[in-house]
Write an enzyme that holds these catalytic residues in place. Structure first.
Site, mmCIF file in Angstrom:
data_model
loop_
_atom_site.group_PDB
_atom_site.id
_atom_site.type_symbol
_atom_site.label_atom_id
_atom_site.label_comp_id
_atom_site.label_asym_id
_atom_site.label_seq_id
_atom_site.Cartn_x
_atom_site.Cartn_y
_atom_site.Cartn_z
ATOM 1 N N ASP A 139 0.811 -1.348 -0.102
ATOM 2 C CA ASP A 139 -0.023 0.021 0.001
ATOM 3 C C ASP A 139 0.794 1.173 -0.135
ATOM 4 O O ASP A 139 0.399 2.363 0.146
ATOM 5 C CB ASP A 139 -1.030 0.032 1.218
ATOM 6 C CG ASP A 139 -0.207 -0.070 2.362
ATOM 7 O OD1 ASP A 139 0.899 -0.094 2.624
ATOM 8 O OD2 ASP A 139 -1.115 -0.130 3.542
ATOM 9 N N HIS A 141 3.502 1.863 2.182
ATOM 10 C CA HIS A 141 3.928 2.420 3.333
ATOM 11 C C HIS A 141 5.252 2.181 3.525
ATOM 12 O O HIS A 141 6.094 1.253 2.956
ATOM 13 C CB HIS A 141 3.132 1.636 4.320
ATOM 14 C CG HIS A 141 3.402 0.148 4.882
ATOM 15 N ND1 HIS A 141 2.452 -0.732 4.791
ATOM 16 C CD2 HIS A 141 4.583 -0.267 5.072
ATOM 17 C CE1 HIS A 141 2.997 -1.826 5.084
ATOM 18 N NE2 HIS A 141 4.136 -1.565 5.355
ATOM 19 N N GLU A 146 1.522 4.294 7.500
ATOM 20 C CA GLU A 146 0.398 3.857 6.802
ATOM 21 C C GLU A 146 -0.054 4.961 5.880
ATOM 22 O O GLU A 146 0.068 6.102 6.424
ATOM 23 C CB GLU A 146 -0.723 3.162 7.295
ATOM 24 C CG GLU A 146 -0.361 1.987 8.121
ATOM 25 C CD GLU A 146 -0.255 0.679 7.455
ATOM 26 O OE1 GLU A 146 0.228 0.776 6.111
ATOM 27 O OE2 GLU A 146 -0.235 -0.250 7.961
#
Ligand code: GLP
Length: 267
Positions: A139, A141, A146
């Site tokens: 994602d 990160h 995050e």
């Protein structure tokens, strides 16, 4: 950003290990920032081999890991502390008293806050990180920052996304065992490292790598913050590089750069 596209994961590990070795050979008391996950394992194996064959000594090196789960005991098989001792610190001869990871065994909120502040202070007092190794989440990160993390963030507690918990479930007996929280260096903390080396291998990282290298700078892709750093090397295998639009250009630049670095002529 120096984007290096290599044939396979083994070459990525070889290049990453040689950057670490150069750093430690040049400065035996270097401060290294270290990452966990599956990607850096092959690099760590090479560092262990280099130490065992006497090419390098790590006992004067100070280390700071990026992150640690909250709520696991220090000797839990899936704690990052256990991973680092087993995969690198003990077999490569690091001095454990110089190896730092955030203490995620604390559970009271105030204690966790104090731990985050103390981690920042220890990094500062060590003189700052000379070379930071990074991986990247699917994602986008970095560490456990995050999507949505402030690009100026410091070490703090973060809640993991469901995507990250699923990605990391392979290391745990059951997906429900993956902790929900972690202590992580912030993006602002990571950007203070003097040099950063990010490793990504495999097609599952291709989209995130594209966003990191070619996407807009956005908190939605924490890794894109590396575009702001003047000394970043991104080491990729062919699959991780497969979504890059300007692959030919990166390879052209790399050919010139490596020719110059090895004392040759501009090709
Ligand atoms: C975890 C770690 C990150 C790491 C990422 C990718 O979430 N906190 O530091 O970069 O996973 O891991 P892997 O290399 O296993 O794909």
């Amino acid at each position: 950003m120096r984007v290096v596209i290599l044939e396979n994961a083994d070459q990525v590990a070889g290049r990453a290990a040689s950057l670490v070795l150069q750093q430690v050979q040049r400065k035996p008391d270097s401060v290294l920032g270290l990452a966990t996950g599956g990607t850096p394992l092959a690099t760590y194996r090479r560092l262990v081999d280099a130490a065992r064959s006497g090419q390098v000594a790590f006992h004067q090196v100070t280390t700071f890991n990026l992150d640690e789960y909250v709520g696991l005991t220090a000797d839990h098989p899936q704690s990052y502390r256990t991973y680092m001792r087993k995969e690198l610190f003990e077999p490569a001869g690091f001095d454990l008293s110089r190896c730092h990871l955030p203490d995620g065994t604390r559970v009271a909120w105030e204690e966790l806050q104090r731990e985050c502040q103390s981690y920042e202070r220890q990094i500062r007092e060590s003189g700052g990180i000379d070379l930071q190794i990074l991986g990247i989440g699917t994602d986008g990160h970095i560490a456990f920052n995050e999507p949505g993390s402030s690009l100026a963030s410091r070490t703090r507690v973060k809640a993991l996304t469901e995507q990250t918990r699923q990605d990391n479930a392979r290391f745990f007996a059951s997906p429900d065992d993956v902790p929900k929280l972690a202590i992580t260096m912030g993006i602002g903390t990571i950007l203070e490292a003097r040099q950063i080396v990010l490793l990504a291998t495999g097609g599952q990282k291709a989209k995130a790598v594209h966003a990191l290298v070619e996407g807009p700078l956005t908190a939605q892709v924490p890794a894109s913050a590396l575009q702001m750093h003047p000394q970043v090397t991104v080491l990729l295998d062919v699959e991780a590089a497969s979504w890059l639009a300007r692959k030919d250009y990166y390879q052209h630049v790399e050919a010139i750069q490596s020719a110059l670095e090895s004392g040759g002529q501009i090709p």
